[in-house]
Design an enzyme around this catalytic site. Structure first.
Site, PDB file in Angstrom:
ATOM      1  N   GLY A  25       0.774  -1.232   0.000  1.00 42.36           N
ATOM      2  CA  GLY A  25       0.000   0.000   0.000  1.00 42.36           C
ATOM      3  C   GLY A  25       0.807   1.284   0.000  1.00 42.36           C
ATOM      4  N   THR A  26       2.123   1.202  -0.226  1.00 43.11           N
ATOM      5  CA  THR A  26       2.946   2.413  -0.176  1.00 43.11           C
ATOM      6  C   THR A  26       3.112   3.077  -1.534  1.00 43.11           C
ATOM      7  OG1 THR A  26       4.881   0.956  -0.272  1.00 43.11           O
ATOM      8  CG2 THR A  26       4.229   1.767   1.887  1.00 43.11           C
ATOM      9  N   GLU A  58     -10.789   2.093  29.500  1.00 39.16           N
ATOM     10  CA  GLU A  58     -10.261   3.037  28.513  1.00 39.16           C
ATOM     11  C   GLU A  58      -9.850   4.350  29.161  1.00 39.16           C
ATOM     12  OE1 GLU A  58      -9.524   1.906  25.739  1.00 39.16           O
ATOM     13  OE2 GLU A  58     -10.648   0.040  25.952  1.00 39.16           O
ATOM     14  N   HIS A 108      -6.352   3.928  30.443  1.00 35.20           N
ATOM     15  CA  HIS A 108      -5.351   4.151  29.387  1.00 35.20           C
ATOM     16  C   HIS A 108      -5.160   5.644  29.122  1.00 35.20           C
ATOM     17  CE1 HIS A 108      -4.696   0.022  28.333  1.00 35.20           C
ATOM     18  NE2 HIS A 108      -5.942  -0.200  27.952  1.00 35.20           N
TER      19      HIS A 108
END
Length: 519
Positions: free
Chosen positions: A106-107, A330, A333
């Site tokens: 995908g580059t 979450e 985090h």
């Protein structure tokens, strides 16, 4: 079809023999017909069905490719050997015969090959490595000969003096010979080597081979030697400036709202390839269409980043208790991330996507390549923040922290192997059994205690704010930081230990990047 015809022929012969008719003429006719059918089938297999000339090649040039300035410069320098032949001949330079483009999927390797054809005004033929591989002996070698012959014919037909043959996924046909490789694969590779050797500097039209792969380590050494693939050009993932360039190209014809900040999106999309960035812009437009909007807003891009990273929202419906636990996890985090590096949290959500029930998206300050022990420890703190928040609020943990523990263990292992632990410089193969695991557990145990001290002052506020997150489903980083600032103002008299004060210049390391460094 063939089996049906064989069965019918056998039944016909038996029937004629039973009724007393001489079957020898019939057998002769059947044999001739079968031979003709086999020959036609073989010729059809020999035809390179997937190889094709690209009729729209001139619609793509290097200006359409963003984020690969270094790779484009290298490729254009190599292609100048085709454009300025008289000049290079005067210096005694041998023209290049092959260019190998390597890098993650995908580059933009295929786009660069098409742009090369436009840049040199060459005929262009593309094929995939899998098209040369068949179970029938000689088919692959014949297809290799045919694609080079067609490249020269196309150049002559179009009045050009050069042609470019692009072979995608060349590792399929160009793998190392010997060992357990198939003989047909070896014959196909041998033919490719012969064709590349046969390109003489005075030959007209000249044929240049451009190949692409993300597994250059398994290619045969004969294919990589000078005189075949003379140049190897790395087409890597774009940095922040490269991502911004790609986003500008992809959004050029899209109706963007006034609040769209492409630079912020480029920072959020750390580690994205060019193909993922194109998908991100496309998904943002799809979300706008779904909402009957005439413009694409920043919120649509935010949702598109989530979709590209985590996948579409799932149909799972966690219970209210599970949603509350996910919100606490979450937020753990997010608090750890903000305490390690301010302004690092971009988005918090508990909407299930892919295999995740929720996630926190972080923004790296810059694209980093080297990391200190403190930076690695900070990343472990962030990884353990979710499980530690559950321990503080519920006095227990859940299975939701499994991936967090795997990431933390990988980072701790990286510290040991890079000589950043109390063991100093080590070599993994010389370590006694169990010593590495023991050191990893020691690092995780120390940082677990550090994470607990970071989150403990926020325990009660975290419990209350998690209920708000459950009600709203998702919040952005700005709103979260406002709440966090209010919390810190309330217990400013009992501020955190100086050990945990981190300057904003320190880099937040992505777990995927740590895994890449460890490898």
């Amino acid at each position: 079809m063939r089996d049906w015809l064989i069965g019918f022929a056998v039944a016909l012969v038996i029937f004629l023999a039973v009724i007393g008719i001489n079957v020898l003429p019939v057998l002769l006719l059947i044999a001739v017909g079968f031979a003709i059918y086999t020959l036609m089938e073989r010729r059809q297999m020999m035809a390179p069905t997937g190889s094709k000339e690209t009729a729209v090649r001139h619609a793509i040039n290097f200006d359409h490719i963003g984020g690969q300035d270094h790779a484009k410069r290298e490729l254009m320098e190599a292609l100048d050997f085709l454009r300025y032949r008289e000049k290079i001949r005067s210096l005694g330079i041998r023209p290049l015969k092959g260019i190998l483009l390597t890098g993650p999927p995908g580059t933009g390797k295929t786009l660069m090959a098409k742009a090369a054809a436009t840049y040199t005004d060459s005929a262009f033929i593309s094929a995939s490595g899998s098209e040369f591989v068949e179970m029938y002996v000689g088919v692959g070698a014949q297809r290799v000969r045919d694609i080079f012959r067609r490249a020269r014919q196309s150049a002559r037909k179009e009045g050009k003096d050069s042609a470019i043959v692009f072979i995608d996924e060349i590792d399929v046909v160009g793998g190392k010979r010997g060992g357990h490789s198939h003989q047909e694969y070896d014959q196909t590779l041998n033919q490719l080597l012969t064709e590349m050797d046969g390109m003489q500097t005075t030959q007209s039209p000249m044929v240049l081979v451009i190949a692409a792969t993300n597994r250059s380590d398994i290619l045969d050494s004969a294919l990589l030697r000078p005189g075949r693939f003379d140049r190897q050009i790395r087409v890597d993932l774009p940095d922040k400036d490269g991502r911004l360039h790609i986003l500008r190209i992809q959004t050029k014809d899209k109706p963007l709202a006034s609040d769209v900040d492409l630079e912020h999106i480029a920072r959020e999309s750390y580690g994205f390839s060019g193909a993922q960035l194109e998908s991100l812009c496309n998904e943002a437009a799809i979300i706008a269409l779904r909402d009957n909007s005439t413009q694409i807003t920043q919120a649509y891009f935010r949702d598109a980043v989530d979709k590209v990273l985590m996948g579409e929202k799932t149909g799972r419906h966690p219970t209210s208790d599970e949603l509350f636990r996910v919100a606490v996890h979450e937020l753990g985090h997010a608090i750890a991330s903000e305490m390690m590096r301010p302004f690092s949290v971009s988005h918090i959500t508990i909407a299930p996507r892919g295999n995740a029930l929720g996630f926190v998206r972080q923004i790296p300050e810059t694209d980093g390549y080297l990391y200190t022990k403190e930076q690695l420890d900070q990343q472990v703190v962030v990884a353990l923040g979710g499980a530690m928040a559950e321990s503080l609020v519920f006095n227990n943990r859940s299975t939701g922290a499994q991936n967090d523990f795997l990431q933390a263990s990988r980072i701790a292992r990286t510290e040991v192997m890079c000589g950043l632990s109390r063991m100093g410089i080590v070599a993994e193969e010389h370590l006694p059994d169990g010593i590495l695991d023991e050191e990893v557990r020691f690092i995780l145990s120390e940082i677990e205690q550090r994470t607990r001290e970071v989150l403990t002052p926020f325990a009660q506020d975290l419990h209350d704010y998690a209920q708000y997150v459950v009600a709203t489903e998702s919040i952005d980083g700005t709103e979260f930081r406002e709440w966090l600032t209010e919390c810190k103002d309330r217990f400013v008299s009992t501020s955190l230990p100086e050990t945990y004060s981190v300057t904003t210049s320190e880099q937040l390391v992505e777990p995927s990047e740590i895994t890449r460094l460890a490898n």
